[in-house]
Structures are given as C-alpha cells and as structure tokens.
Scaffold this motif. Structure first.
Motif, PDB file in Angstrom:
ATOM      1  N   LYS A 204       0.844  -1.190   0.000  1.00 35.88           N
ATOM      2  CA  LYS A 204       0.000   0.000   0.000  1.00 35.88           C
ATOM      3  C   LYS A 204       0.880   1.241   0.000  1.00 35.88           C
ATOM      4  CE  LYS A 204      -3.435   2.466   2.781  1.00 35.88           C
ATOM      5  NZ  LYS A 204      -4.175   2.488   4.066  1.00 35.88           N
ATOM      6  N   PRO A 205       0.639   2.205  -0.901  1.00 34.91           N
ATOM      7  CA  PRO A 205       1.468   3.415  -0.933  1.00 34.91           C
ATOM      8  C   PRO A 205       1.412   4.177   0.390  1.00 34.91           C
ATOM      9  CG  PRO A 205       0.145   3.241  -2.927  1.00 34.91           C
ATOM     10  CD  PRO A 205      -0.364   2.191  -1.979  1.00 34.91           C
ATOM     11  N   ALA A 206       2.567   4.636   0.850  1.00 40.67           N
ATOM     12  CA  ALA A 206       2.642   5.442   2.062  1.00 40.67           C
ATOM     13  C   ALA A 206       2.535   6.917   1.683  1.00 40.67           C
ATOM     14  CB  ALA A 206       3.964   5.181   2.774  1.00 40.67           C
ATOM     15  N   SER A 207       1.745   7.695   2.440  1.00 37.55           N
ATOM     16  CA  SER A 207       1.628   9.121   2.151  1.00 37.55           C
ATOM     17  C   SER A 207       2.898   9.836   2.632  1.00 37.55           C
ATOM     18  CB  SER A 207       0.387   9.709   2.796  1.00 37.55           C
ATOM     19  OG  SER A 207       0.429   9.581   4.199  1.00 37.55           O
ATOM     20  N   VAL A 208       3.469  10.657   1.761  1.00 38.39           N
ATOM     21  CA  VAL A 208       4.794  11.237   1.983  1.00 38.39           C
ATOM     22  C   VAL A 208       4.768  12.755   1.883  1.00 38.39           C
ATOM     23  CG1 VAL A 208       7.114  11.451   0.976  1.00 38.39           C
ATOM     24  CG2 VAL A 208       6.041   9.200   1.179  1.00 38.39           C
ATOM     25  N   PHE A 209       5.443  13.412   2.828  1.00 41.61           N
ATOM     26  CA  PHE A 209       5.713  14.843   2.761  1.00 41.61           C
ATOM     27  C   PHE A 209       7.223  15.016   2.634  1.00 41.61           C
ATOM     28  CE2 PHE A 209       7.169  18.301   5.744  1.00 41.61           C
ATOM     29  CZ  PHE A 209       7.067  19.347   4.840  1.00 41.61           C
ATOM     30  N   THR A 220       8.944  22.275  -0.234  1.00 37.39           N
ATOM     31  CA  THR A 220       8.696  20.854  -0.468  1.00 37.39           C
ATOM     32  C   THR A 220       8.720  20.517  -1.949  1.00 37.39           C
ATOM     33  OG1 THR A 220       7.196  19.039   0.130  1.00 37.39           O
ATOM     34  CG2 THR A 220       6.177  21.095  -0.633  1.00 37.39           C
ATOM     35  N   ALA A 221       8.606  19.239  -2.249  1.00 41.20           N
ATOM     36  CA  ALA A 221       8.549  18.760  -3.635  1.00 41.20           C
ATOM     37  C   ALA A 221       7.108  18.745  -4.105  1.00 41.20           C
ATOM     38  CB  ALA A 221       9.150  17.361  -3.735  1.00 41.20           C
ATOM     39  N   GLY A 222       6.850  19.410  -5.228  1.00 44.70           N
ATOM     40  CA  GLY A 222       5.531  19.371  -5.837  1.00 44.70           C
ATOM     41  C   GLY A 222       5.404  18.210  -6.798  1.00 44.70           C
ATOM     42  N   VAL A 239       2.025  13.943  -0.836  1.00 41.54           N
ATOM     43  CA  VAL A 239       0.821  14.651  -0.399  1.00 41.54           C
ATOM     44  C   VAL A 239       0.682  16.014  -1.079  1.00 41.54           C
ATOM     45  CG1 VAL A 239       0.707  13.474   1.833  1.00 41.54           C
ATOM     46  CG2 VAL A 239       1.966  15.651   1.641  1.00 41.54           C
ATOM     47  N   PHE A 240       1.749  16.476  -1.743  1.00 41.82           N
ATOM     48  CA  PHE A 240       1.663  17.735  -2.490  1.00 41.82           C
ATOM     49  C   PHE A 240       1.862  17.510  -3.994  1.00 41.82           C
ATOM     50  CE2 PHE A 240       2.536  19.372   1.798  1.00 41.82           C
ATOM     51  CZ  PHE A 240       1.454  20.242   1.902  1.00 41.82           C
ATOM     52  N   ALA A 241       1.431  16.349  -4.461  1.00 43.45           N
ATOM     53  CA  ALA A 241       1.519  16.048  -5.893  1.00 43.45           C
ATOM     54  C   ALA A 241       0.630  16.966  -6.720  1.00 43.45           C
ATOM     55  CB  ALA A 241       1.132  14.591  -6.142  1.00 43.45           C
ATOM     56  N   ASP A 242      -0.360  17.594  -6.065  1.00 46.40           N
ATOM     57  CA  ASP A 242      -1.266  18.481  -6.786  1.00 46.40           C
ATOM     58  C   ASP A 242      -0.676  19.877  -7.016  1.00 46.40           C
ATOM     59  OD1 ASP A 242      -1.366  18.888  -3.998  1.00 46.40           O
ATOM     60  OD2 ASP A 242      -3.311  19.882  -4.149  1.00 46.40           O
ATOM     61  N   ALA A 257      -2.794  19.415   7.704  1.00 43.21           N
ATOM     62  CA  ALA A 257      -4.085  18.957   7.181  1.00 43.21           C
ATOM     63  C   ALA A 257      -3.949  17.691   6.341  1.00 43.21           C
ATOM     64  CB  ALA A 257      -4.730  20.069   6.357  1.00 43.21           C
ATOM     65  N   ARG A 258      -2.802  17.498   5.711  1.00 45.28           N
ATOM     66  CA  ARG A 258      -2.649  16.342   4.814  1.00 45.28           C
ATOM     67  C   ARG A 258      -2.097  15.104   5.522  1.00 45.28           C
ATOM     68  NH1 ARG A 258      -1.925  18.842  -1.256  1.00 45.28           N
ATOM     69  NH2 ARG A 258      -3.439  20.519  -0.907  1.00 45.28           N
TER      70      ARG A 258
END
Length: 327
Positions: A204-209, A220-222, A239-242, A257-258
């Motif tokens: 399962k993908p882990a959410s990353v900042f 951060t990395a977009g 989490v900031f891929a958007d 928040a993310r």
C-alpha cells in the motif's frame, strides 16, 4: 613550455598554411574532413536553444552535480576540461573518473574561470548555471564559440519523470557521439526500476511529505519534478503532488491537514538531517502529524532527486525506507 613570440608565431602560422593553399583546399574544409564523425552533423533543440554540432564536444565543462555525473556515467571524463559545483559527495562508482577532471570552482566559476578552461561545450544542471548577470548566459557563451546544454528538468512544462531522464541521457549521448553508451545506461536504469516494481507488488502506498527546508513555511517537492515520480515508483504518494511545480513553499497548516505518514528529508547543504528532524520534532504544531508523532523519517540526497543518473538507485533506496519489509 616557452611562450612563442608574435613574429615567430606569425611565421609559423604562414608556414603551416602553405601546404593547404598549395592543395587548393580551404582550412575549414580540411578540418571538416579530418573531424568528421559518424552521425554528424547533429541538430538538437534544448530548452529553446537550437544547436547544430558538426562533431562531438572535446572540451566540455559541467556545472552542477547531476550534469557531471551524466557525463561520467557515459564514460566521457576524457572529454571534460573542467567541472564545478557539487551538492554532496560524488557517486562512489564515479569517484575515480571524477578525479581525472579539473575542478574549476567549489560553486559556480566566474566567466573568466570558465572560459579559462577553453571549453567548447558547457553543460548545466540548473538554470542558475547560465546566469546572465554573471556573464555565463547561453547566448553570450555562444558568441564566444561555446555550445551549451541545460538539463531539461529546468525547462520542461508539466511533470518530469523517468521518461524525461531517458530523453536527457539519449540527447547527451548523441551529442557526444556515443549513442550506444546512452542506450546501455538507460537499459540498466530500466532493469533496476523493474526490480523495485516487482518487489513492491501488493504494498500500500505510504503518504509522503518531502521536507527540503524552511521554517516559517515548508519548502517541499511538488508534482512536477522528478522527486514526485521517484516517490511514486518507491511505493509512496506525495501529499503535495497536486502542486504544479517541481518545488514550492507550502504552509505548515497544509502539511498538518494532509497528515503524511512519512517525512522524506532532502539531504544537502549546511543544514544537517539531524537538524531538520529536530526542527520537525520540536514544533508542537506538528505533534499530531502521523509521520512526526511516529518518528517516521526517510532520507534522500538532493542530488538523487533531480534529473540525473542516480534516479533508479534512489527509487531502490527510498523503497527500502518506505517499506522496510520489502528489502
């Protein structure tokens, strides 16, 4: 070596030109014949600059680590007249080859230092390598007879990933007349990436900042840079891929928040990884962020998160940190 005076030099030049004149062949035509190489001339448009190479570069200078390592990975250290500006230690497998290249400056060389290396080609990793204010702009260098290339991550619109890395390697290898070396390097990257993909099946993908730097806000990395692609291939979800940029400042409120599960720290420069961890752990506002609360940190050298030949190894290393059970 003794310096040749003006008069002897003029005489020597005249004597050298006599055989060419006697044969009725111009100097440029003779050089073209002698310097001909398979696959040339080669024309490529790079970051808006169109260049035709009549022959491979012979005295290249690289600015920024990922540009340097691309040439070393292609075995081109014998074509390098100089290099400058590392973010961290050179990749160990290239240490010996790197030792054969003259280091012009710790960071960017001055225009005088750069031209003093007598380059015929300058390859920059970041747009800052060609700073007009410092006299290193691409148009200005062209006027002095020096061709240039900028890593395409600095000018690609939209997302940058492994496909763009393949383009970078292919075009650089082609410019230097070693396309087969480029194909071999790409095949090795693909092999490594395929092995990681197989290893991560079912995870399962882990959410990353990504924490690059910052205090009042987080840098951060977009979603538009190579770092985002590396995270996804390593079994993560940025989490900031958007955010449609390679790098961006975001508020800490957005980070909270993310609720990332893992913080990936970019390692470079004067601020240590330990200091970056301390900054996050000591901030009471971040105390309930899962990654901080559970002290889930991963580390990636910045030089591995830009468009260069470390990409596949970076995915392998990051996957092992995000999913320790898959090592």
């Amino acid at each position: 070596m003794p310096r040749i005076g003006t008069a002897p030099r003029a005489l020597l030049t005249t004597l050298l030109l006599l055989p060419l004149a006697a044969c009725g062949t111009s100097g440029s035509e003779e050089r073209d014949k002698a310097g001909a190489a398979p696959g040339f001339p080669y024309t490529v448009t790079n970051c808006g600059v169109r260049t035709t190479f009549d022959r491979p570069p012979r005295r290249a200078v690289t600015l920024n680590q990922h540009a340097t390592e691309v040439l070393l990975a292609l075995g081109l250290q014998d074509r390098m007249a100089g290099t400058a500006y590392l973010d961290d230690h050179i990749e160990p497998r290239y240490t010996k080859a790197y030792g054969e290249v003259k280091v012009l400056a710790k960071e960017y060389p001055s225009k005088e230092e750069l031209l003093g290396a007598d380059p015929d080609f300058v390859y920059g990793g970041y747009a800052s390598a060609f700073d007009k204010g410092e006299g290193r702009d691409r148009a200005g260098l062209r006027k002095t007879g020096v061709d240039t290339r900028l890593n395409i991550e600095s000018c690609t619109h939209g997302g940058v990933g492994i496909d763009e890395l393949k383009t970078e390697i292919t075009q650089v290898a082609r410019t230097f007349g070693v396309p087969e070396r480029g194909k071999k390097l790409i095949a090795e990257e693909d092999r490594k990436l395929g092995a990681v993909q197989d290893r991560l099946k079912g995870t399962k993908p882990a959410s990353v900042f990504v924490y690059d730097s910052g205090d009042s806000s987080a840098f951060t990395a977009g979603g538009a840079g190579l770092g985002n692609d590396l995270i996804e291939r390593a079994g993560g979800r940025n989490v900031f891929a958007d955010v449609d940029k390679s790098f961006a400042d975001v508020s800490w409120e957005r980070v909270i928040a993310r609720r990332p599960e893992v913080v990936v720290i970019y390692d470079y420069g004067g601020t240590s990884v330990a200091a970056k961890k301390k900054r996050l752990l000591d901030d009471p506002a971040l105390a309930d962020v899962p990654a901080v609360k559970n002290k889930k940190f991963a580390v990636l050298p910045l030089s591995s998160a830009v468009l260069g030949v470390r990409a596949a190894d970076a995915v392998d290393e990051l996957a092992g940190q995000l999913h320790p059970g898959t090592k």
